[in-house]
Motif scaffolding. Structure first.
Motif, PDB file in Angstrom:
ATOM      1  N   LEU A   6     -48.160 -21.218  17.956  1.00 27.07           N
ATOM      2  CA  LEU A   6     -48.977 -22.401  17.708  1.00 27.07           C
ATOM      3  C   LEU A   6     -48.454 -23.616  18.474  1.00 27.07           C
ATOM      4  O   LEU A   6     -49.238 -24.418  19.003  1.00 27.07           O
TER       5      LEU A   6
ATOM      6  N   SER B 207     -58.538 -29.093  15.998  1.00 32.68           N
ATOM      7  CA  SER B 207     -59.458 -28.753  14.916  1.00 32.68           C
ATOM      8  C   SER B 207     -60.640 -27.937  15.442  1.00 32.68           C
ATOM      9  O   SER B 207     -61.070 -26.969  14.803  1.00 32.68           O
TER      10      SER B 207
ATOM     11  N   SER C 142     -59.526 -24.482  15.845  1.00 31.36           N
ATOM     12  CA  SER C 142     -58.933 -23.915  14.619  1.00 31.36           C
ATOM     13  C   SER C 142     -57.433 -23.670  14.758  1.00 31.36           C
ATOM     14  O   SER C 142     -56.898 -22.640  14.332  1.00 31.36           O
ATOM     15  N   ILE C 143     -56.735 -24.644  15.373  1.00 32.16           N
ATOM     16  CA  ILE C 143     -55.287 -24.559  15.544  1.00 32.16           C
ATOM     17  C   ILE C 143     -54.619 -25.545  14.589  1.00 32.16           C
ATOM     18  O   ILE C 143     -54.914 -26.741  14.630  1.00 32.16           O
ATOM     19  N   PRO C 144     -53.714 -25.075  13.713  1.00 31.53           N
ATOM     20  CA  PRO C 144     -53.027 -25.987  12.780  1.00 31.53           C
ATOM     21  C   PRO C 144     -52.230 -27.052  13.533  1.00 31.53           C
ATOM     22  O   PRO C 144     -51.632 -26.781  14.576  1.00 31.53           O
ATOM     23  N   LEU C 145     -52.189 -28.238  12.985  1.00 30.39           N
ATOM     24  CA  LEU C 145     -51.478 -29.346  13.621  1.00 30.39           C
ATOM     25  C   LEU C 145     -50.003 -29.341  13.236  1.00 30.39           C
ATOM     26  O   LEU C 145     -49.632 -28.929  12.132  1.00 30.39           O
ATOM     27  N   SER C 146     -49.171 -29.809  14.159  1.00 33.71           N
ATOM     28  CA  SER C 146     -47.759 -30.017  13.847  1.00 33.71           C
ATOM     29  C   SER C 146     -47.621 -31.323  13.059  1.00 33.71           C
ATOM     30  O   SER C 146     -48.577 -32.085  12.902  1.00 33.71           O
ATOM     31  N   LYS C 147     -46.394 -31.611  12.597  1.00 31.07           N
ATOM     32  CA  LYS C 147     -46.173 -32.776  11.739  1.00 31.07           C
ATOM     33  C   LYS C 147     -46.447 -34.102  12.456  1.00 31.07           C
ATOM     34  O   LYS C 147     -46.742 -35.111  11.796  1.00 31.07           O
TER      35      LYS C 147
END
Length: 475
Positions: free
Chosen positions: A303, A330, A333-338
């Motif tokens: 990711l 988004s 559909s890729i989760p975001l880092s902090k």
């Protein structure tokens, strides 16, 4: 009359059929390890995954055979790309099973894997009783049997296909030749291929680039497209609406335009394609383009590597990363880092900001280089992607971009005519032009007059693409 119609309904049909057979790996082991209720739920979810993929590509679910699934592509509804559809369905089944297996491993401590075999061949479809229903019709021939035999050769979570299926889909998939296999009861050895993944091809012409049909009879239309390209290069954005029936030569014409535009070292091509299988998937052609052509995501990318690729791309156009990375991530559909957060927006507002960002990216590219923007199969576009095209058309006039939108005549564009817009509708070639193409493809081999009649004019490019490979094409 009723007797005649009833007889016609039950007459046998000779068909070319692509058969998909899927089976669970180690089903006996699963039955020993699991409670019957859990096993039933797993098989039900497996069958649902198969059914969804088969229906997505308009195949026919013929039967559930224990933990096996039998599907037909080419009956009762035939498509010109049934072999392609079957393989795509097989790959989708594998992907769905991998996702399902993760859940099963977490909950029950066992994994789920499948094998898939696909074969294309001639069959006869006939009734085994007089009920005259689709379910009563039986497939006669060895094609289903060979699909099941080929399935048994596959590794877990792999799709194996016969040489006959491979010939029909060559160029569309990355495949490995597994050599010849002998099967008990089959007199001849069968060549088998493992399908690794779908190839990153834009159209049939890309898949068969070494076998392009000769460019004949479209010189006037190509001249108009070249003029539009020349105007676009001066910073006056242009739009071409190109329509025509399937197989009429739209893609071949645009391929010639690409060759002409490619003579300019400052040229850039943006190529999108809508899909009949994803008409309800928002932004499908955009997402497909970004994942495969722009970011070039690999199967094993982590990711953080995917986010890094997005960042590197957006930095080229001075996009504020804090705003743009979350929107693109988004969309894909890729989760975001902090370090990133998606702003609190309504779904409609987020969609609008995403459209504005994508439009800005396309136009930024047109500021740096002359851009040939091609969208194939506009008639299958999803509504969200169409909104991007709407905005691009409205804002392109001061940029170095030529937008070519390709569609079939039943699609009716809603855009009002503009000074920078050209509408072209391709019709069938003349008999002289069609005969010239046939002659050059067949290397002047004599063809029966009946064949020449069938092959000329409206459907020439589709038919010509199927002429046997041993005919050398004269450019």
């Amino acid at each position: 009359m009723q007797i005649k119609e009833s007889l016609e309904k039950t007459l046998p049909e000779r068909r070319q059929l692509t058969v998909l057979f899927s089976d669970i790996v180690g089903s006996t082991f699963l039955s020993e390890q699991l409670d019957p209720e859990d096993l039933r739920e797993i098989i039900r979810n497996y069958q649902n995954a198969c059914t969804g993929a088969i229906f997505r590509y308009e195949g026919y679910l013929a039967n559930f055979l224990g933990d096996g699934v039998l599907a037909f592509f080419g009956y009762p509804t035939a498509h010109e790309d049934d072999a392609y559809r079957a393989i795509q369905a097989g790959l989708d089944i594998i992907n769905s099973i991998k996702t399902l297996s993760k859940q099963i491993e977490k909950e029950l401590g066992v994994s789920l894997k499948v094998r898939i075999g696909i074969h294309t061949g001639l069959v006869v479809v006939g009734d085994i009783d007089k009920s005259d229903t689709l379910e009563s019709r039986t497939i006669f021939g060895q094609t289903p049997n060979l699909a099941a035999r080929i399935q048994a050769t596959a590794e877990p979570n792999a799709v194996h296909i016969s040489a006959d299926t491979h010939k029909l889909t060559r160029g569309y998939f990355d495949s490995s030749d597994l050599g010849m296999h002998n099967f008990k009861g089959i007199s001849q050895a069968i060549a088998i291929y493992r399908v690794n993944r779908a190839a990153n091809v834009f159209s049939r012409l890309d898949a068969n680039n070494n076998r392009l049909i000769p460019f004949v009879g479209r010189e006037a239309e190509l001249g108009l497209l070249r003029e539009k390209w020349q105007h676009a290069q001066t910073g006056k954005g242009q739009i071409v609406l190109l329509s025509g029936e399937a197989g009429i030569g739209k893609s071949r014409l645009v391929h010639s335009l690409k060759e002409y535009a490619g003579q300019d070292t400052g040229f850039q091509s943006i190529e999108l394609r809508s899909s009949p299988y994803h008409q309800t998937s928002s932004f499908y052609p955009i997402i497909d383009f970004l994942e495969h052509s722009v970011f070039q995501f690999e199967k094993n990318d982590a990711l953080d590597e995917k986010l890094a690729k997005i960042e590197r791309f957006l930095k080229q156009y001075d996009m504020p990363l804090a705003d743009s990375v979350p929107l693109v991530a988004s969309l894909l559909s890729i989760p975001l880092s902090k370090e990133y957060a998606l702003p609190a927006l309504t779904p409609q507002r987020q969609k609008q900001k995403t459209i504005e960002l994508l439009n800005s990216i396309f136009l930024h590219q047109a500021n740096q280089k002359s851009v040939l923007f091609i969208l194939e199969d506009l008639h299958w576009i999803d509504p969200s992607s169409l909104e991007i095209i709407d905005q691009l058309i409205e804002t392109c006039s001061q940029h170095k971009i030529l937008i070519v939108l390709i569609y079939r005549p039943y699609f009716k564009p809603a855009w009002q005519p503009k000074n920078n817009m050209l509408t072209l509708e391709l019709t069938g070639l003349s008999e002289t032009n069609a005969n010239e193409i046939i002659g050059r493809i067949s290397n002047t081999k004599a063809l029966p007059s009946e064949a020449r009649y069938r092959w000329r004019a409206a459907d020439i490019s589709r038919v010509a693409s199927r002429i046997p490979r041993h005919f050398p094409v004269k450019r």
